[in-house]
Design a protein around this motif. Structure first.
Motif, PDB file in Angstrom:
ATOM      1  N   LEU A 116      -1.427   9.578   4.848  1.00  0.00           N
ATOM      2  CA  LEU A 116      -2.686   9.098   3.607  1.00  0.00           C
ATOM      3  C   LEU A 116      -1.590   8.449   2.799  1.00  0.00           C
ATOM      4  O   LEU A 116      -2.763   8.427   2.385  1.00  0.00           O
ATOM      5  CB  LEU A 116      -3.568  10.932   3.460  1.00  0.00           C
ATOM      6  CG  LEU A 116      -3.718  10.827   5.004  1.00  0.00           C
ATOM      7  CD1 LEU A 116      -4.865  12.108   4.930  1.00  0.00           C
ATOM      8  CD2 LEU A 116      -4.649   9.660   5.457  1.00  0.00           C
ATOM      9  N   ASN A 117      -0.728   9.285   2.376  1.00  0.00           N
ATOM     10  CA  ASN A 117      -0.273   8.266   0.787  1.00  0.00           C
ATOM     11  C   ASN A 117      -0.381   6.810   0.836  1.00  0.00           C
ATOM     12  O   ASN A 117      -0.436   6.644  -0.079  1.00  0.00           O
ATOM     13  CB  ASN A 117       0.732   8.577   0.929  1.00  0.00           C
ATOM     14  CG  ASN A 117       1.220  10.025   0.331  1.00  0.00           C
ATOM     15  OD1 ASN A 117       0.228  10.928  -0.451  1.00  0.00           O
ATOM     16  ND2 ASN A 117       2.466  10.289   1.397  1.00  0.00           N
ATOM     17  N   THR A 118      -0.176   6.088   1.882  1.00  0.00           N
ATOM     18  CA  THR A 118      -0.256   4.813   2.268  1.00  0.00           C
ATOM     19  C   THR A 118      -1.734   4.114   2.219  1.00  0.00           C
ATOM     20  O   THR A 118      -2.076   3.408   1.509  1.00  0.00           O
ATOM     21  CB  THR A 118       0.295   4.468   4.023  1.00  0.00           C
ATOM     22  OG1 THR A 118       1.267   4.418   3.701  1.00  0.00           O
ATOM     23  CG2 THR A 118       0.390   2.567   4.015  1.00  0.00           C
ATOM     24  N   LEU A 119      -2.682   4.912   3.284  1.00  0.00           N
ATOM     25  CA  LEU A 119      -4.231   5.121   3.371  1.00  0.00           C
ATOM     26  C   LEU A 119      -4.598   5.233   2.162  1.00  0.00           C
ATOM     27  O   LEU A 119      -5.289   4.285   1.376  1.00  0.00           O
ATOM     28  CB  LEU A 119      -4.620   5.692   4.698  1.00  0.00           C
ATOM     29  CG  LEU A 119      -6.444   5.710   4.632  1.00  0.00           C
ATOM     30  CD1 LEU A 119      -6.668   3.980   5.112  1.00  0.00           C
ATOM     31  CD2 LEU A 119      -6.797   6.562   5.649  1.00  0.00           C
ATOM     32  N   ALA A 120      -4.387   5.744   0.956  1.00  0.00           N
ATOM     33  CA  ALA A 120      -4.669   6.364  -0.133  1.00  0.00           C
ATOM     34  C   ALA A 120      -4.494   5.396  -1.172  1.00  0.00           C
ATOM     35  O   ALA A 120      -5.146   4.489  -2.154  1.00  0.00           O
ATOM     36  CB  ALA A 120      -3.947   7.563  -1.061  1.00  0.00           C
ATOM     37  N   PHE A 162      -1.824  -1.683  12.519  1.00  0.00           N
ATOM     38  CA  PHE A 162      -2.426  -0.256  11.792  1.00  0.00           C
ATOM     39  C   PHE A 162      -3.861  -0.670  11.100  1.00  0.00           C
ATOM     40  O   PHE A 162      -4.648   0.828  10.109  1.00  0.00           O
ATOM     41  CB  PHE A 162      -1.375   0.277  10.199  1.00  0.00           C
ATOM     42  CG  PHE A 162      -1.577  -0.946   9.882  1.00  0.00           C
ATOM     43  CD1 PHE A 162      -1.887  -1.645   8.162  1.00  0.00           C
ATOM     44  CD2 PHE A 162      -0.385  -2.821   9.348  1.00  0.00           C
ATOM     45  CE1 PHE A 162      -2.040  -2.527   7.639  1.00  0.00           C
ATOM     46  CE2 PHE A 162      -0.394  -3.068   8.422  1.00  0.00           C
ATOM     47  CZ  PHE A 162      -1.629  -3.911   7.856  1.00  0.00           C
ATOM     48  N   LEU A 163      -4.316  -1.657  11.275  1.00  0.00           N
ATOM     49  CA  LEU A 163      -5.445  -1.783  10.794  1.00  0.00           C
ATOM     50  C   LEU A 163      -6.579  -0.603  11.659  1.00  0.00           C
ATOM     51  O   LEU A 163      -8.166  -0.771  11.562  1.00  0.00           O
ATOM     52  CB  LEU A 163      -5.677  -2.577  10.454  1.00  0.00           C
ATOM     53  CG  LEU A 163      -5.469  -3.816   8.846  1.00  0.00           C
ATOM     54  CD1 LEU A 163      -5.412  -4.673   8.756  1.00  0.00           C
ATOM     55  CD2 LEU A 163      -6.328  -2.604   8.002  1.00  0.00           C
ATOM     56  N   TRP A 215       0.654  -1.342  -0.198  1.00  0.00           N
ATOM     57  CA  TRP A 215       0.004  -0.102   0.337  1.00  0.00           C
ATOM     58  C   TRP A 215       0.908   1.026  -0.211  1.00  0.00           C
ATOM     59  O   TRP A 215       0.934   2.473  -0.696  1.00  0.00           O
ATOM     60  CB  TRP A 215      -1.386   0.144   1.300  1.00  0.00           C
ATOM     61  CG  TRP A 215      -1.907  -0.408   1.276  1.00  0.00           C
ATOM     62  CD1 TRP A 215      -2.717  -1.345   0.086  1.00  0.00           C
ATOM     63  CD2 TRP A 215      -2.531  -1.714   2.153  1.00  0.00           C
ATOM     64  NE1 TRP A 215      -3.312  -2.411   0.721  1.00  0.00           N
ATOM     65  CE2 TRP A 215      -3.907  -2.376   1.403  1.00  0.00           C
ATOM     66  CE3 TRP A 215      -2.630  -1.594   3.647  1.00  0.00           C
ATOM     67  CZ2 TRP A 215      -4.884  -3.105   2.198  1.00  0.00           C
ATOM     68  CZ3 TRP A 215      -3.620  -2.497   4.239  1.00  0.00           C
ATOM     69  CH2 TRP A 215      -4.991  -2.675   4.028  1.00  0.00           C
ATOM     70  N   ALA A 216       1.473   0.641   0.850  1.00  0.00           N
ATOM     71  CA  ALA A 216       2.546   2.762   0.831  1.00  0.00           C
ATOM     72  C   ALA A 216       3.360   2.645  -0.855  1.00  0.00           C
ATOM     73  O   ALA A 216       3.689   3.373  -1.255  1.00  0.00           O
ATOM     74  CB  ALA A 216       3.905   2.427   1.662  1.00  0.00           C
ATOM     75  N   ALA A 217       4.011   1.040  -0.910  1.00  0.00           N
ATOM     76  CA  ALA A 217       4.355   1.687  -2.622  1.00  0.00           C
ATOM     77  C   ALA A 217       3.813   1.802  -3.601  1.00  0.00           C
ATOM     78  O   ALA A 217       4.102   2.861  -4.083  1.00  0.00           O
ATOM     79  CB  ALA A 217       4.544   0.505  -3.094  1.00  0.00           C
TER      80      ALA A 217
END
Length: 444
Positions: free
Chosen positions: A356-360, A346-347, A126-128
């Motif tokens: 929010l980059n990772t959440l996006a 994290f969940l 997700w972070a990638a």
């Protein structure tokens, strides 16, 4: 408390199809997010039989390579430290706790196996997705250009070839492959959770969504156990409800201290990484605060400190607390803590505590799981608006999160032909109200 709770928005544009209008009604934004993030996570017999063994192996290799890329390639221990490190239990030498055999005795069944490692791989994926897209845009935003008559900031189009050739643009192709890999990795994680956490005979009935999709949807909707605290403080909760809220408050203290990093880059010492792995082991095995079985990890320091400081003394955490049910139902993971999600933390983080980059990346890749009904543009815009609003709030409530600029620092290009004075005033008043709201609800 950092949770962004959705409220009714302005009426949206009416659509011709009544069913579609009901689906997109702003009063049902919570239902829209729940549907988007859970509808593709149900694992029935048809879905379980359709997984390709070769495809699963390829996705598993993709996750392993991601995790390997995020670990330091050098040995941080030398001399006596290395000898001491070798004497540690193998379970706390890894990045995440894994169960490989039944040699350890426990009051709880050993069923977590490699799930926490798969959770870590998914978080990295997700972070990638999020950071690769953000880096592409940041590379051309506000780039300072020095000219003989002065310097100014210039912003270019981050996707220059998108309009001319959407299918052939290399940046779009790279992002597409990364998102497809993250979505496929989530499918593997959901399937493995169904197999590893359901005992010897997994039941693929396909009637309930995955706990992961439910947790993501709850993050966007602002659902949290803390919402029920108002009822409990008013005396409207029975004994069982108060015990449930007490357990949530105890494990939230642990999750607040749990590192959620996606790079094992040496920023945490090996001692702290070992303590985090031991805490994951304590959570995964469902050990209580009175567990003193030889060979088991101790009660995590955050939980122990909470019990020492609380007056009157808090009730003990009983063995086998929480749930290992991999599917969402009326209890788990919203009402009863899902132990693998607690161990990785994290969940259960509120929206404003996320990168929010990772959440996006998590949201936009997870909504692709349903092959029968892909999200439309309105669905994507609803998710994007919420994430952008969350980022604005993060900036507003963070000390020194934004710089107040004067008129000389605004590019003339940004002022020409964009907004008229009425729009400037309207947007300025909206930001002022948002800032005032943030200071009242979050900072005070």
């Amino acid at each position: 408390d950092g949770w962004a709770t959705l409220n009714d928005a302005e009426d949206s544009k009416a659509e011709s199809d009544d069913a579609k209008a009901e689906k997109k009604s702003p009063s049902n934004f919570e239902d829209v997010f729940q549907r988007l993030l859970t509808r593709g996570t149900c694992v029935g017999k048809k879905e379980s039989g359709s997984y390709s063994e070769i495809g699963q192996k390829a996705l598993a290799d993709f996750g392993s390579h991601l995790m390997q890329a995020m670990a330091v390639p050098w040995d941080r221990s030398t001399g006596s430290r290395k000898k001491k490190y070798r004497r540690w239990h193998p379970s706390i030498q890894r990045w995440d706790y894994e169960e490989e055999d039944d040699s350890l005795t426990s009051e709880a069944p050993t069923t977590v196996r490699s799930i926490l490692r798969l959770f870590r791989q998914q978080h990295i994926a997700w972070a990638a997705v999020g950071h690769s897209a953000a880096a592409s845009e940041a590379a051309v935003r506000g780039v300072e250009e020095v000219l003989p008559f002065g310097s100014f900031s210039k912003t270019d189009e981050p996707w220059p070839g998108y309009e001319s050739g959407k299918d052939n643009d290399p940046m779009v192709q790279e992002l597409t492959r990364t998102m497809a890999g993250a979505a496929g990795l989530l499918e593997v994680l959901i399937f493995e959770m169904s197999v590893q956490l359901s005992g010897t005979t997994p039941d693929f009935d396909g009637s309930e969504p995955s706990a992961i999709g439910k947790c993501l949807a709850d993050i966007l909707c602002g659902y949290s156990w803390s919402i029920d605290m108002k009822v409990a403080q008013g005396g409207g909760a029975n004994l069982m409800e108060r015990e449930r809220l007490t357990l949530w408050s105890q494990i939230t203290a642990l999750m607040s201290a749990m590192p959620c990093h996606v790079a094992r880059d040496g920023m945490l010492s090996q001692r702290h990484e070992a303590r985090a792995a031991a805490a994951e082991m304590w959570v995964s095995r469902g050990l209580g605060t009175n567990s003193d079985v030889s060979g088991e990890p101790p009660v995590p320091l955050a939980v122990k400190q909470l019990f020492q400081d609380a007056t009157p003394r808090l009730p003990d955490i009983e063995p086998n607390w929480g749930s290992l049910t991999p599917f969402a139902n009326e209890d788990s993971p919203s009402q009863i803590p899902f132990r693998p999600a607690v161990a990785t933390a994290f969940l259960y983080m509120p929206l404003l505590a996320w990168d929010l980059n990772t959440l996006a990346g998590a949201v936009f890749s997870s909504i692709l799981l349903d092959r029968n009904e892909f999200p439309d543009s309105e669905d994507i815009l609803n998710c994007a608006r919420l994430l952008i609003t969350g980022r604005m709030i993060q900036t507003l409530i963070t000390p020194h999160g934004f710089d107040s600029i004067d008129g000389m620092e605004i590019d003339e290009e940004d002022e020409e032909g964009r907004w008229d004075q009425t729009e400037f005033q309207k947007e300025g008043e909206a930001l002022a109200k948002l800032y005032s709201h943030c200071r009242t609800r979050v900072l005070m």
